[in-house]
Scaffold this motif. Structure first.
Motif, PDB file in Angstrom:
ATOM      1  N   ILE A 219       0.830  -1.203   0.000  1.00  0.00           N
ATOM      2  CA  ILE A 219       0.000   0.000   0.000  1.00  0.00           C
ATOM      3  C   ILE A 219       0.862   1.250   0.000  1.00  0.00           C
ATOM      4  O   ILE A 219       2.043   1.223   0.378  1.00  0.00           O
ATOM      5  N   ASP A 220       0.264   2.343  -0.433  1.00  0.00           N
ATOM      6  CA  ASP A 220       0.926   3.643  -0.455  1.00  0.00           C
ATOM      7  C   ASP A 220      -0.113   4.693  -0.082  1.00  0.00           C
ATOM      8  O   ASP A 220      -0.988   5.024  -0.896  1.00  0.00           O
ATOM      9  N   ALA A 221      -0.035   5.189   1.147  1.00  0.00           N
ATOM     10  CA  ALA A 221      -0.963   6.219   1.610  1.00  0.00           C
ATOM     11  C   ALA A 221      -0.494   7.581   1.126  1.00  0.00           C
ATOM     12  O   ALA A 221       0.699   7.895   1.165  1.00  0.00           O
ATOM     13  N   PHE A 337       5.870  -2.735  -6.548  1.00  0.00           N
ATOM     14  CA  PHE A 337       6.601  -1.543  -6.132  1.00  0.00           C
ATOM     15  C   PHE A 337       5.632  -0.370  -6.035  1.00  0.00           C
ATOM     16  O   PHE A 337       4.566  -0.365  -6.653  1.00  0.00           O
ATOM     17  N   THR A 338       6.003   0.620  -5.237  1.00  0.00           N
ATOM     18  CA  THR A 338       5.194   1.826  -5.116  1.00  0.00           C
ATOM     19  C   THR A 338       5.712   2.886  -6.078  1.00  0.00           C
ATOM     20  O   THR A 338       6.827   2.783  -6.615  1.00  0.00           O
ATOM     21  N   ASP A 339       4.923   3.928  -6.284  1.00  0.00           N
ATOM     22  CA  ASP A 339       5.275   4.901  -7.326  1.00  0.00           C
ATOM     23  C   ASP A 339       6.539   5.691  -7.002  1.00  0.00           C
ATOM     24  O   ASP A 339       7.171   6.257  -7.895  1.00  0.00           O
ATOM     25  N   GLY A 340       6.942   5.719  -5.719  1.00  0.00           N
ATOM     26  CA  GLY A 340       8.169   6.414  -5.367  1.00  0.00           C
ATOM     27  C   GLY A 340       9.398   5.823  -6.019  1.00  0.00           C
ATOM     28  O   GLY A 340      10.422   6.497  -6.170  1.00  0.00           O
ATOM     29  N   VAL A 341       9.320   4.547  -6.415  1.00  0.00           N
ATOM     30  CA  VAL A 341      10.449   3.894  -7.079  1.00  0.00           C
ATOM     31  C   VAL A 341      10.698   4.489  -8.457  1.00  0.00           C
ATOM     32  O   VAL A 341      11.847   4.678  -8.869  1.00  0.00           O
ATOM     33  N   ILE A 342       9.630   4.807  -9.188  1.00  0.00           N
ATOM     34  CA  ILE A 342       9.788   5.235 -10.587  1.00  0.00           C
ATOM     35  C   ILE A 342       9.543   6.725 -10.809  1.00  0.00           C
ATOM     36  O   ILE A 342       9.903   7.252 -11.862  1.00  0.00           O
ATOM     37  N   GLN A 351      11.634  11.932 -14.682  1.00  0.00           N
ATOM     38  CA  GLN A 351      11.446  10.900 -13.683  1.00  0.00           C
ATOM     39  C   GLN A 351      12.301   9.677 -14.010  1.00  0.00           C
ATOM     40  O   GLN A 351      12.649   9.427 -15.159  1.00  0.00           O
ATOM     41  N   PHE A 352      12.600   8.920 -12.962  1.00  0.00           N
ATOM     42  CA  PHE A 352      13.433   7.732 -13.129  1.00  0.00           C
ATOM     43  C   PHE A 352      12.793   6.782 -14.136  1.00  0.00           C
ATOM     44  O   PHE A 352      13.447   6.283 -15.046  1.00  0.00           O
ATOM     45  N   GLY A 353      11.513   6.490 -13.965  1.00  0.00           N
ATOM     46  CA  GLY A 353      10.757   5.753 -14.965  1.00  0.00           C
ATOM     47  C   GLY A 353      10.828   4.238 -14.866  1.00  0.00           C
ATOM     48  O   GLY A 353      11.760   3.666 -14.299  1.00  0.00           O
ATOM     49  N   THR A 390      15.732  10.079  -1.503  1.00  0.00           N
ATOM     50  CA  THR A 390      14.367   9.701  -1.870  1.00  0.00           C
ATOM     51  C   THR A 390      13.409  10.694  -1.239  1.00  0.00           C
ATOM     52  O   THR A 390      13.329  10.787  -0.009  1.00  0.00           O
ATOM     53  N   SER A 391      12.694  11.464  -2.058  1.00  0.00           N
ATOM     54  CA  SER A 391      11.752  12.443  -1.527  1.00  0.00           C
ATOM     55  C   SER A 391      10.401  11.819  -1.218  1.00  0.00           C
ATOM     56  O   SER A 391       9.594  12.399  -0.500  1.00  0.00           O
ATOM     57  N   ASP A 392      10.154  10.637  -1.766  1.00  0.00           N
ATOM     58  CA  ASP A 392       8.910   9.918  -1.515  1.00  0.00           C
ATOM     59  C   ASP A 392       9.276   8.495  -1.089  1.00  0.00           C
ATOM     60  O   ASP A 392      10.361   7.993  -1.404  1.00  0.00           O
ATOM     61  N   ASP A 393       8.367   7.850  -0.367  1.00  0.00           N
ATOM     62  CA  ASP A 393       8.602   6.462   0.017  1.00  0.00           C
ATOM     63  C   ASP A 393       8.752   5.602  -1.235  1.00  0.00           C
ATOM     64  O   ASP A 393       8.059   5.795  -2.230  1.00  0.00           O
TER      65      ASP A 393
END
Length: 413
Positions: A219-221, A337-342, A351-353, A390-393
Motif C-alpha cells: 500500500i501507499d498512503a 513496487f510503489t510509485d516512489g520507485v519510478i 522521472q526515473f521511470g 528519496t523524496s517519496d517512500d
C-alpha cells in the motif's frame, strides 16, 4: 517385587542426556525467565563450552546496509560489518555458515534464522572446527535467534542497536506494522524493503501464509509524515481484519475503501495492490487499486507487466474491482513496487521511470541469488541511480513461486 527391565515390549530407547542436549537444554531452560540484558553473557558462556571465544551478535540496521554489533557483557563489540562485502554479510544474505581461517583458528559466521527470516549473525572463533562443532553451533544459532525474536517484543535494546540515525515518528509506526522482511518455505519465498528507512511514512506491506495460500498487500498512503503513517496503519489493520475473516480480494477492497473514507474523508486515499497465490498450483490473483502494475520476471528477465483493470484508490468509493489472474511457472518472480520507485527525479530532470527500473531488474537478476539479496541490491542500486536521496517512500516487494511440496519436513527420520 522388582520390575523386570528386560521384559518383552519394554522401550529400550536411550534417553540419557548427551553433551549437545545439555548445552542446548540449559539455554532453553533458562530462556523462559531470562531478562533481555542477560542473553549476551549466557550465549557467551554456552559458546565457551564448545571452545568458542570472541563472540559477537550482529543485527541488521534498518537501512539494510550493515550488521551492527549488539552490546552486552562478554560480547565483542566491534565496528559494523557491511552486508554487501563481508563474511558476516554473506552469511546473513544467503543463510549459510561462513568460515574464515585465521592465525589463531577459524572465525565462524552463523546466520541467526528465525524460521527462514534472517535475524542477524552470530560470530565466534574456534581453534579447530569439525562436523560435530558445525552441527551443534548451527543448532545453537537457531535457538539464539528464537530467543532474540521472543525477547525483542518487550525490550527496546535490539531496536536501539539497529538504529544508526534518528528515526521519525512516522517511520517508527511503519516499522512496528511490518511482518518479517523475508519469508521462505519450499514452495514460495518473499522479501520486502522500505526506503527511506528512517523517515518512511505512507508505504507499507503485509503478507500471511495460510495453508496453501499466500496473501499479500502493498500500500501507499497519500502524503507524508504522521498523517500518511496513520492512514497506512488503518489500511493494513483493515486488510488483516478482512483477510482473517476469510473475505475475498474484492471484499477486502470494499472494507478498506469504507474505512479510509470514514476516518479521513473522501479527499484522502491509499493506493493498494492485493494478491493471493496458491502455492501448490502457482495460480495468482490480484486486485489493483490505483497502484503501478507489478512486473513478471521469468528466467532472470522481466517478460511483461501484469496489467489489469484498475479501480479507484482505496477511499475514493470505487466500484467492485475486477480480479485479475495469472498462472505462474516454477521459478517465476513477481515484483511489486510503489510509485516512489519510478517517479523520483533529480531537480530539473525527468522521472526515473519504469524502463530504467526494468533495465536494473534484468541486470541485478543475473548477479544476485535469493529474493532477499535481490530486493536489497535492487533497492540500494535504484536509490543510488536516483541521486542517493528519496523524496517519496519507495517500496519493493518480491515473490518467488517455487512449487513443490513441504510435507517431508513434518516427517521425523
Amino acid at each position: 517385587m522388582a520390575v523386570d527391565e528386560n521384559r518383552p515390549g519394554k522401550d529400550t530407547t536411550n534417553r540419557s542426556e548427551g553433551f549437545g542436549e545439555r548445552l542446548l537444554g540449559l539455554l532453553l531452560d533458562r530462556a523462559h525467565e531470562m531478562p533481555p540484558q542477560l542473553i549476551a553473557p549466557l550465549i557467551a558462556e554456552e559458546v565457551a563450552k564448545v571452545g568458542g571465544r570472541d563472540v559477537s551478535i550482529l543485527l541488521q540496521d534498518y537501512a539494510q546496509q550493515v550488521l551492527v554489533p549488539l552490546p552486552g557483557r562478554l560480547l565483542v563489540v566491534g565496528e559494523p560489518e557491511p552486508i554487501g562485502d563481508s563474511p558476516a554479510g554473506a552469511a546473513f544474505l544467503h543463510g549459510t555458515v561462513i568460515e574464515v581461517p585465521q592465525a589463531d583458528g577459524v572465525r565462524m559466521f552463523l546466520p541467526l534464522l528465525d524460521g527462514s527470516d534472517q535475524v542477524g549473525v552470530m560470530a565466534l572463533t574456534l581453534s579447530v572446527v569439525d562436523d560435530d562443532d558445525r552441527r551443534l553451533l548451527r543448532r545453537l544459532a537457531g535457538l539464539v535467534a528464537d530467543m532474540l525474536v521472543t525477547k525483542h517484543s518487550y525490550t527496546d535494546q535490539f531496536f536501539q542497536a539497529r538504529r544508526l540515525e534518528p528515526m521519525s515518528v512516522a517511520a517508527e509506526i511503519q516499522w512496528s506494522l511490518l511482518p518479517p522482511l523475508a519469508m521462505a518455505v519450499p514452495q514460495v519465498a518473499v522479501a520486502g524493503i522500505l526506503e527511506p528507512a528512517y523517515n518512511v511514512a505512507g508505504d507499507s506491506f503485509d503478507y500471511a501464509l495460510n495453508d496453501d495460500v499466500l496473501h499479500m498487500a502493498v500500500i501507499d498512503a497519500m502524503g507524508h509524515g504522521l498523517r500518511a503513517a496513520t492512514m497506512a496503519t488503518v489500511a493494513i489493520g483493515v486488510y488483516r481484519h478482512a483477510r482473517r475473516a476469510h473475505v475475498g480480494l474484492a471484499g477486502i477492497y470494499s472494507f478498506m475503501d469504507q474505512a479510509i473514507a470514514e476516518q479521513f474523508g473522501t479527499e484522502h486515499f491509499v493506493t493498494a495492490q492485493m494478491m493471493r497465490l496458491d502455492i501448490t498450483t502457482g495460480h495468482l490473483q490480484w486486485v489493483n487499486a490505483g497502484h503501478p502494475a507489478p512486473l513478471l520476471i521469468r528466467n532472470h528477465q522481466v517478460v511483461r507487466r501484469l496489467d489489469s483493470p484498475t479501480t479507484l484508490p482505496v477511499g475514493f468509493g470505487g466500484e467492485m474491482p475486477s480480479i485479475s489472474e495469472q498462472i505462474l511457472q516454477r521459478g517465476d518472480r513477481v515484483l511489486c513496487f510503489t510509485d516512489g520507485v519510478i517517479e523520483e527525479h533529480r531537480a530539473g530532470e525527468e522521472q526515473f521511470g519504469e524502463e530504467q527500473l526494468i533495465a536494473w531488474v534484468n541486470r541485478i537478476e543475473h548477479t544476485e541469488e535469493g529474493v532477499r539479496a535481490m530486493v536489497r541490491s535492487l533497492s540500494h542500486t535504484l536509490k543510488r541511480e536516483r541521486g542517493g536521496s528519496t523524496s517519496d517512500d519507495a517500496t519493493l516487494f518480491l515473490i518467488e513461486w517455487r512449487g513443490g511440496a513441504a510435507d517431508h519436513l513434518a516427517t521425523v527420520e
